[in-house]
Write an enzyme that holds these catalytic residues in place. Sequence first.
Site, PDB file in Angstrom:
ATOM      1  N   GLY A 134      14.919   6.793  12.043  1.00 51.01           N
ATOM      2  CA  GLY A 134      13.700   6.974  12.827  1.00 51.01           C
ATOM      3  C   GLY A 134      13.362   5.696  13.573  1.00 51.01           C
ATOM      4  O   GLY A 134      14.251   4.903  13.925  1.00 51.01           O
ATOM      5  N   GLY A 153      14.322   2.412  11.530  1.00 50.67           N
ATOM      6  CA  GLY A 153      15.767   2.390  11.316  1.00 50.67           C
ATOM      7  C   GLY A 153      16.514   2.076  12.602  1.00 50.67           C
ATOM      8  O   GLY A 153      17.450   1.265  12.622  1.00 50.67           O
ATOM      9  N   LYS A 165      -0.417  -5.523   2.808  1.00 52.75           N
ATOM     10  CA  LYS A 165       0.041  -4.551   3.812  1.00 52.75           C
ATOM     11  C   LYS A 165      -0.488  -3.161   3.471  1.00 52.75           C
ATOM     12  O   LYS A 165      -0.852  -2.381   4.366  1.00 52.75           O
ATOM     13  CB  LYS A 165       1.577  -4.562   3.887  1.00 52.75           C
ATOM     14  CG  LYS A 165       2.160  -3.641   4.969  1.00 52.75           C
ATOM     15  CD  LYS A 165       2.028  -4.244   6.344  1.00 52.75           C
ATOM     16  CE  LYS A 165       2.228  -3.270   7.506  1.00 52.75           C
ATOM     17  NZ  LYS A 165       3.489  -2.594   7.613  1.00 52.75           N
ATOM     18  N   ASN A 224      -4.125   3.247   9.135  1.00 56.26           N
ATOM     19  CA  ASN A 224      -3.351   4.467   9.361  1.00 56.26           C
ATOM     20  C   ASN A 224      -4.155   5.721   9.055  1.00 56.26           C
ATOM     21  O   ASN A 224      -4.020   6.738   9.748  1.00 56.26           O
ATOM     22  CB  ASN A 224      -2.066   4.461   8.529  1.00 56.26           C
ATOM     23  CG  ASN A 224      -1.072   3.407   8.978  1.00 56.26           C
ATOM     24  OD1 ASN A 224      -1.443   2.452   9.658  1.00 56.26           O
ATOM     25  ND2 ASN A 224       0.175   3.552   8.589  1.00 56.26           N
ATOM     26  N   ASN A 257      -4.436   2.203  18.190  1.00 63.95           N
ATOM     27  CA  ASN A 257      -5.159   1.082  17.571  1.00 63.95           C
ATOM     28  C   ASN A 257      -6.376   0.645  18.389  1.00 63.95           C
ATOM     29  O   ASN A 257      -7.463   0.441  17.843  1.00 63.95           O
ATOM     30  CB  ASN A 257      -4.206  -0.107  17.374  1.00 63.95           C
ATOM     31  CG  ASN A 257      -3.225   0.131  16.225  1.00 63.95           C
ATOM     32  OD1 ASN A 257      -3.295   1.154  15.548  1.00 63.95           O
ATOM     33  ND2 ASN A 257      -2.310  -0.796  16.036  1.00 63.95           N
ATOM     34  N   SER A 261       2.066   4.843  12.396  1.00 56.71           N
ATOM     35  CA  SER A 261       3.137   5.791  12.063  1.00 56.71           C
ATOM     36  C   SER A 261       2.575   7.062  11.417  1.00 56.71           C
ATOM     37  O   SER A 261       3.093   8.160  11.639  1.00 56.71           O
ATOM     38  CB  SER A 261       4.192   5.128  11.182  1.00 56.71           C
ATOM     39  OG  SER A 261       3.601   4.477  10.082  1.00 56.71           O
ATOM     40  N   GLU A 320       2.758   9.975   5.032  1.00 55.73           N
ATOM     41  CA  GLU A 320       2.795   9.198   3.778  1.00 55.73           C
ATOM     42  C   GLU A 320       1.411   9.147   3.117  1.00 55.73           C
ATOM     43  O   GLU A 320       0.934   8.064   2.760  1.00 55.73           O
ATOM     44  CB  GLU A 320       3.318   7.786   4.075  1.00 55.73           C
ATOM     45  CG  GLU A 320       4.769   7.772   4.506  1.00 55.73           C
ATOM     46  CD  GLU A 320       5.253   6.385   4.904  1.00 55.73           C
ATOM     47  OE1 GLU A 320       4.687   5.829   5.867  1.00 55.73           O
ATOM     48  OE2 GLU A 320       6.182   5.862   4.282  1.00 55.73           O
TER      49      GLU A 320
HETATM   50  N1  LIG Z   1       6.913   2.796  12.628  1.00 56.64           N
HETATM   51  C1  LIG Z   1       6.273   1.681  12.365  1.00 56.64           C
HETATM   52  O1  LIG Z   1       5.664   1.048  13.239  1.00 56.64           O
HETATM   53  C2  LIG Z   1       6.310   1.095  10.989  1.00 56.64           C
HETATM   54  C3  LIG Z   1       6.748   1.840   9.901  1.00 56.64           C
HETATM   55  N2  LIG Z   1       6.788   1.259   8.650  1.00 56.64           N
HETATM   56  C4  LIG Z   1       7.252   2.025   7.504  1.00 56.64           C
HETATM   57  O2  LIG Z   1       8.693   2.128   7.578  1.00 56.64           O
HETATM   58  C5  LIG Z   1       9.109   3.384   6.998  1.00 56.64           C
HETATM   59  C6  LIG Z   1       9.895   4.174   8.048  1.00 56.64           C
HETATM   60  O3  LIG Z   1       8.992   4.466   9.097  1.00 56.64           O
HETATM   61  P1  LIG Z   1       9.458   5.118  10.484  1.00 56.64           P
HETATM   62  O4  LIG Z   1      10.732   4.537  10.935  1.00 56.64           O
HETATM   63  O5  LIG Z   1       8.272   5.032  11.365  1.00 56.64           O
HETATM   64  O6  LIG Z   1       9.728   6.621  10.010  1.00 56.64           O
HETATM   65  P2  LIG Z   1      10.398   7.836  10.850  1.00 56.64           P
HETATM   66  O7  LIG Z   1       9.767   9.095  10.356  1.00 56.64           O
HETATM   67  O8  LIG Z   1      10.363   7.521  12.308  1.00 56.64           O
HETATM   68  O9  LIG Z   1      11.920   7.791  10.392  1.00 56.64           O
HETATM   69  C7  LIG Z   1      12.358   8.195   9.120  1.00 56.64           C
HETATM   70  C8  LIG Z   1      13.685   8.909   9.291  1.00 56.64           C
HETATM   71  O10 LIG Z   1      14.237   9.149   7.988  1.00 56.64           O
HETATM   72  C9  LIG Z   1      14.807  10.459   8.017  1.00 56.64           C
HETATM   73  N3  LIG Z   1      15.044  10.954   6.665  1.00 56.64           N
HETATM   74  C10 LIG Z   1      14.297  11.828   5.920  1.00 56.64           C
HETATM   75  N4  LIG Z   1      14.898  12.039   4.735  1.00 56.64           N
HETATM   76  C11 LIG Z   1      16.031  11.291   4.717  1.00 56.64           C
HETATM   77  C12 LIG Z   1      17.072  11.101   3.773  1.00 56.64           C
HETATM   78  N5  LIG Z   1      17.067  11.722   2.591  1.00 56.64           N
HETATM   79  N6  LIG Z   1      18.108  10.284   4.095  1.00 56.64           N
HETATM   80  C13 LIG Z   1      18.143   9.649   5.297  1.00 56.64           C
HETATM   81  N7  LIG Z   1      17.166   9.789   6.247  1.00 56.64           N
HETATM   82  C14 LIG Z   1      16.128  10.597   5.951  1.00 56.64           C
HETATM   83  C15 LIG Z   1      13.782  11.238   8.796  1.00 56.64           C
HETATM   84  O11 LIG Z   1      14.252  12.511   9.170  1.00 56.64           O
HETATM   85  P3  LIG Z   1      13.132  13.698   9.338  1.00 56.64           P
HETATM   86  O12 LIG Z   1      12.262  13.253  10.476  1.00 56.64           O
HETATM   87  O13 LIG Z   1      14.011  14.882   9.641  1.00 56.64           O
HETATM   88  O14 LIG Z   1      12.393  13.780   8.043  1.00 56.64           O
HETATM   89  C16 LIG Z   1      13.565  10.282   9.968  1.00 56.64           C
HETATM   90  O15 LIG Z   1      14.572  10.427  10.952  1.00 56.64           O
HETATM   91  C17 LIG Z   1       7.822   4.076   6.526  1.00 56.64           C
HETATM   92  O16 LIG Z   1       7.557   3.746   5.188  1.00 56.64           O
HETATM   93  C18 LIG Z   1       6.741   3.459   7.430  1.00 56.64           C
HETATM   94  O17 LIG Z   1       5.444   3.511   6.870  1.00 56.64           O
HETATM   95  C19 LIG Z   1       6.465  -0.061   8.455  1.00 56.64           C
HETATM   96  C20 LIG Z   1       6.028  -0.834   9.494  1.00 56.64           C
HETATM   97  C21 LIG Z   1       5.882  -0.314  10.842  1.00 56.64           C
HETATM   98  C1  LIG Z   2       2.766  -0.885  13.029  1.00 61.37           C
HETATM   99  C2  LIG Z   2       1.911  -1.018  11.807  1.00 61.37           C
HETATM  100  C3  LIG Z   2       2.032  -2.469  11.350  1.00 61.37           C
HETATM  101  C4  LIG Z   2       0.454  -0.657  12.122  1.00 61.37           C
HETATM  102  O1  LIG Z   2      -0.086  -1.162  13.272  1.00 61.37           O
HETATM  103  C5  LIG Z   2       2.344  -0.075  10.744  1.00 61.37           C
HETATM  104  O2  LIG Z   2       2.593  -0.505   9.647  1.00 61.37           O
HETATM  105  C6  LIG Z   2       2.400   1.376  10.961  1.00 61.37           C
HETATM  106  O3  LIG Z   2       2.205   1.866  12.055  1.00 61.37           O
HETATM  107  O4  LIG Z   2       2.640   2.076   9.971  1.00 61.37           O
END
Ligand SMILES: NC(=O)C1=CN([C@@H]2O[C@H](COP(=O)(O)OP(=O)(O)OC[C@H]3O[C@@H](n4cnc5c(N)ncnc54)[C@H](OP(=O)(O)O)[C@@H]3O)[C@@H](O)[C@H]2O)C=CC1
Ligand SMILES: CC(C)(CO)C(=O)C(=O)O
Length: 324
Positions: A29, A32, A205, A213, A223, A275, A287
Site C-alpha cells: 500500500g 510499502g 505516536k 486519525n 489535516n 490513513s 485500524e
Molecule cells: N499512510 C501513512 O501516511 C502512514 C501509515 N502508517 C501505518 O503504516 C501501516 C501501513 O499503512 P498504509 O501503507 O497506509 O496501508 P495501506 O492500506 O495503504 O496498505 C496496506 C497493504 O497491505 C495489504 N495487505 C492486507 N493483508 C495483507 C497480507 N496478509 N499480506 C500482505 N499484504 C497485505 C493491503 O491489501 P488490501 O488493501 O487488499 O487489504 C494493502 O495493499 C499502518 O499501520 C498505518 O497506520 C504510519 C505512518 C504513516
Molecule cells: C501521516 C500520519 C503521520 C498522520 O498525519 C499518520 O501516521 C497517518 O496518516 O496514519
Amino acid sequence: MSPGDRGAPAPGTASGAGSVASVVVAGAGAMGRLFAARLTETGTAVTLVDVDADLLRALSERGVRLEDDAGVREVPVPACRAEDLSGAADLYIIFTKGMHTRPAVASIARFAGTGARVLTLQNGLGNPETIAEVFPADRIVTGVAALPADAEGLTGVRSLGGGHLELGAFHAAGAAAVDPVAAVLASAGFDARATSDIDAAVWEKVAFNTALNVLAALTGAANAGMDIPPGRRLIARVVDEVVAVAHAHGVGVDAARIHAATQHALTVHGEHRASMLQDVAAGRAAEVESIPGAVIERARAAGVPVPALEALTDALRVVVAGSR
Ligand SMILES: NC(=O)C1=CN([C@@H]2O[C@H](COP(=O)(O)OP(=O)(O)OC[C@H]3O[C@@H](n4cnc5c(N)ncnc54)[C@H](OP(=O)(O)O)[C@@H]3O)[C@@H](O)[C@H]2O)C=CC1
Ligand SMILES: CC(C)(CO)C(=O)C(=O)O
C-alpha cells in the site's frame, strides 16, 4: 511488560547484527510502496508482497510511481504473493494495517528460523507482540514513522513534506539488530534514528494517531481542515487522555511534544488525509481496534478514564459499520 520480558530470543543463533542487502516489504500500500521504491533506488534488493492479484500484476508491469520532494519517477520493484517468495531476505518490513499483521506474518513464517530481522513501523499497539508469536523476539525492530504517504491510483504513492523514523529493539537482547536496519533506511534517504526509549516513541505516536486519525475519519477532514478551535480542542483533549494511560502503564511520554507534533501535522502536512480517513472513505477496514481501541483496552486495564476517546471511538465504530 519490560523489553527484557517479551517472548523468546532466538536460541544460540547470531546476534542480528550484519548489514541489510535484501528486503521483503509485506503490504504494497502507501507506506510499502514508498519504502520499497526508496530502498530499490539506492541499491537494496527489494520484493513487495501483497494479497491483491490485480495490484501485484500492475506493480510487476509498471513498478511503483513515486512522488516525493525529489520529484516523480517510476521505480521497478519485483512484486509477488508471499507463497511465491524464494530464498530468505535479511529484513522483512511489515506494512499492512494492524488488523492484517497476523496473516501477513503467518505468510512469511517459513523464514522465522533464518536469522532475518523483522521491522514494524505500523501505527497502533500490539504489532510487535503479534510478530513475536512467529519470529524470535530479539530479531524484531519496532518503531514509528512520522511521515505521510498517500496511495495514488493502483501503483502510486505521494509523500511530501518529509518526516522521521524512530527505531528500537522490541526485546532487550535485540539491540544489535537495530543499527543495521536504521542504516539501510538512512541510505535510502529516510531520517532514521535509533532511540533507547522506544516504548515512549510508540505511545507518543499512538497518542498522535488516536487524536488526529479518529477525528479525521469521523469528519472527513484533511489535516488542515481540523486546524480550527473545536478541532484543536478535541485533539488536545484526546492527547491528554492517552498521555494519562501511558503514564499509568509506566511509559514516560512527553505531553508537550505530542501537542507540538499534532499541531505540526495540522499545518505542515495540511493536505494529508490520515490513513484511517483514507480507509473509511474507501469503505475499507480501518485500524479502529489497533489504535484507539487498543488504548481504550489499556485504559480500562489501568483504571484510567478516557471519556472523550470512548465517545469518539464509538462514533467511529458506528461510521465504520455503516460504510461497509
Ligand atoms: N499512510 C501513512 O501516511 C502512514 C501509515 N502508517 C501505518 O503504516 C501501516 C501501513 O499503512 P498504509 O501503507 O497506509 O496501508 P495501506 O492500506 O495503504 O496498505 C496496506 C497493504 O497491505 C495489504 N495487505 C492486507 N493483508 C495483507 C497480507 N496478509 N499480506 C500482505 N499484504 C497485505 C493491503 O491489501 P488490501 O488493501 O487488499 O487489504 C494493502 O495493499 C499502518 O499501520 C498505518 O497506520 C504510519 C505512518 C504513516
Ligand atoms: C501521516 C500520519 C503521520 C498522520 O498525519 C499518520 O501516521 C497517518 O496518516 O496514519
